[in-house]
Scaffold this motif. Structure first.
Motif, mmCIF file in Angstrom:
data_model
loop_
_atom_site.group_PDB
_atom_site.id
_atom_site.type_symbol
_atom_site.label_atom_id
_atom_site.label_comp_id
_atom_site.label_asym_id
_atom_site.label_seq_id
_atom_site.Cartn_x
_atom_site.Cartn_y
_atom_site.Cartn_z
ATOM 1 N N LEU A 21 0.825 -1.206 0.000
ATOM 2 C CA LEU A 21 0.000 0.000 0.000
ATOM 3 C C LEU A 21 0.868 1.268 0.000
ATOM 4 O O LEU A 21 0.628 2.196 -0.779
ATOM 5 N N LEU A 22 1.885 1.311 0.844
ATOM 6 C CA LEU A 22 2.767 2.476 0.926
ATOM 7 C C LEU A 22 3.577 2.677 -0.350
ATOM 8 O O LEU A 22 3.734 3.806 -0.828
ATOM 9 N N VAL A 23 4.076 1.602 -0.929
ATOM 10 C CA VAL A 23 4.834 1.708 -2.174
ATOM 11 C C VAL A 23 3.924 2.214 -3.293
ATOM 12 O O VAL A 23 4.313 3.070 -4.100
ATOM 13 N N SER A 24 2.688 1.710 -3.327
ATOM 14 C CA SER A 24 1.737 2.173 -4.346
ATOM 15 C C SER A 24 1.438 3.655 -4.180
ATOM 16 O O SER A 24 1.416 4.410 -5.166
ATOM 17 N N LEU A 25 1.205 4.093 -2.944
ATOM 18 C CA LEU A 25 0.946 5.518 -2.694
ATOM 19 C C LEU A 25 2.161 6.384 -3.057
ATOM 20 O O LEU A 25 2.005 7.460 -3.633
ATOM 21 N N ALA A 26 3.340 5.915 -2.728
ATOM 22 C CA ALA A 26 4.550 6.676 -3.048
ATOM 23 C C ALA A 26 4.718 6.815 -4.561
ATOM 24 O O ALA A 26 5.074 7.896 -5.063
ATOM 25 N N LEU A 30 4.636 10.236 -6.747
ATOM 26 C CA LEU A 30 5.739 10.568 -7.640
ATOM 27 C C LEU A 30 5.222 10.875 -9.051
ATOM 28 O O LEU A 30 5.631 11.862 -9.671
ATOM 29 N N ILE A 31 4.296 10.080 -9.538
ATOM 30 C CA ILE A 31 3.722 10.313 -10.862
ATOM 31 C C ILE A 31 2.945 11.623 -10.875
ATOM 32 O O ILE A 31 3.050 12.417 -11.812
ATOM 33 N N THR A 32 2.163 11.877 -9.818
ATOM 34 C CA THR A 32 1.410 13.133 -9.715
ATOM 35 C C THR A 32 2.364 14.322 -9.710
ATOM 36 O O THR A 32 2.116 15.327 -10.388
ATOM 37 N N ALA A 33 3.459 14.227 -8.964
ATOM 38 C CA ALA A 33 4.440 15.316 -8.914
ATOM 39 C C ALA A 33 5.044 15.564 -10.295
ATOM 40 O O ALA A 33 5.240 16.720 -10.697
ATOM 41 N N LEU A 34 5.341 14.519 -11.034
ATOM 42 C CA LEU A 34 5.891 14.683 -12.377
ATOM 43 C C LEU A 34 4.889 15.348 -13.317
ATOM 44 O O LEU A 34 5.253 16.228 -14.108
ATOM 45 N N VAL A 35 3.616 14.951 -13.220
ATOM 46 C CA VAL A 35 2.583 15.544 -14.074
ATOM 47 C C VAL A 35 2.410 17.025 -13.740
ATOM 48 O O VAL A 35 2.329 17.876 -14.630
ATOM 49 N N VAL A 36 2.362 17.353 -12.442
ATOM 50 C CA VAL A 36 2.200 18.748 -12.022
ATOM 51 C C VAL A 36 3.407 19.578 -12.446
ATOM 52 O O VAL A 36 3.260 20.696 -12.952
ATOM 53 N N GLU A 37 4.602 19.053 -12.283
ATOM 54 C CA GLU A 37 5.811 19.771 -12.676
ATOM 55 C C GLU A 37 5.824 20.024 -14.183
ATOM 56 O O GLU A 37 6.185 21.113 -14.645
#
Length: 181
Positions: A21-26, A30-37
């Motif tokens: 669960l934690l690895v999936s959330l991380a 990370l993907i969300t941060a890349l999309v926002v950036e």
């Protein structure tokens, strides 16, 4: 890999479940941060491209606005008064297509004060060219620009009146002291 360990110790299923669960959330973060950036960098590039586009438009528009100013400046003193602008428009001054919405007799009467940045009653060539180019290229409605100019003018007049009142009160108190003595 996890199944043999969980088969021997069932309590480890809680540990591995939390780990998955934690690895999936991380990874999702990370993907969300890349999309926002990426979106932020594209927006920044879009803003830069808009600025470059505006500069190109300004360079293309400037010569025709300068030529229009020269035609309006009847006495060739490097500045125009409202009468010169109105006379030129009434005599059929050629107005560039980009300025058709802004350069009408009624609109120029309204805009004259806003273009006259130094409140001299005359518009210099620089004031005219810069002001007209800004009017054409800005996203703000002309009426809003006029209101801002009127507010700034009213504020300046209010400050002058306040100074005159303050000076008058100071003079009155000095005169009162002389009368008392």
């Amino acid at each position: 890999l996890y199944f043999p360990l969980i088969a021997q110790r069932p309590a480890l299923s809680i540990y591995f479940g939390c780990l998955i669960l934690l690895v999936s959330l991380a990874l999702m973060n990370l993907i969300t941060a890349l999309v926002v950036e990426d979106a932020i960098s594209r927006t920044r590039m879009d803003d830069e491209m808009v600025a470059i586009y505006h500069k190109r438009q300004m360079r293309a528009l400037k010569p025709s606005v300068e030529a229009m100013f020269q035609l309006m400046d009847e006495d060739e003193d490097g500045s125009v008064v409202l009468d010169e602008v109105i006379n030129a428009l009434r005599q059929g001054l050629h107005v560039p297509r980009a300025l058709h919405d802004f350069v009408t007799e009624e609109r120029m009467v309204d805009l004259f004060d806003a273009l006259d940045e130094d409140n001299s009653g005359q518009i210099s060539k620089d004031e005219f060219v810069q002001g007209m180019c800004n009017l054409v290229l800005q996203d703000t409605p002309v009426e809003t620009t006029q209101m801002l100019h009127m507010l700034r003018s009213a504020l300046a007049r209010l400050a002058r009146m306040e100074q005159l009142i303050h000076d008058g009160v100071a003079d009155a108190s000095v005169q009162q002291e002389h009368v008392s003595n």
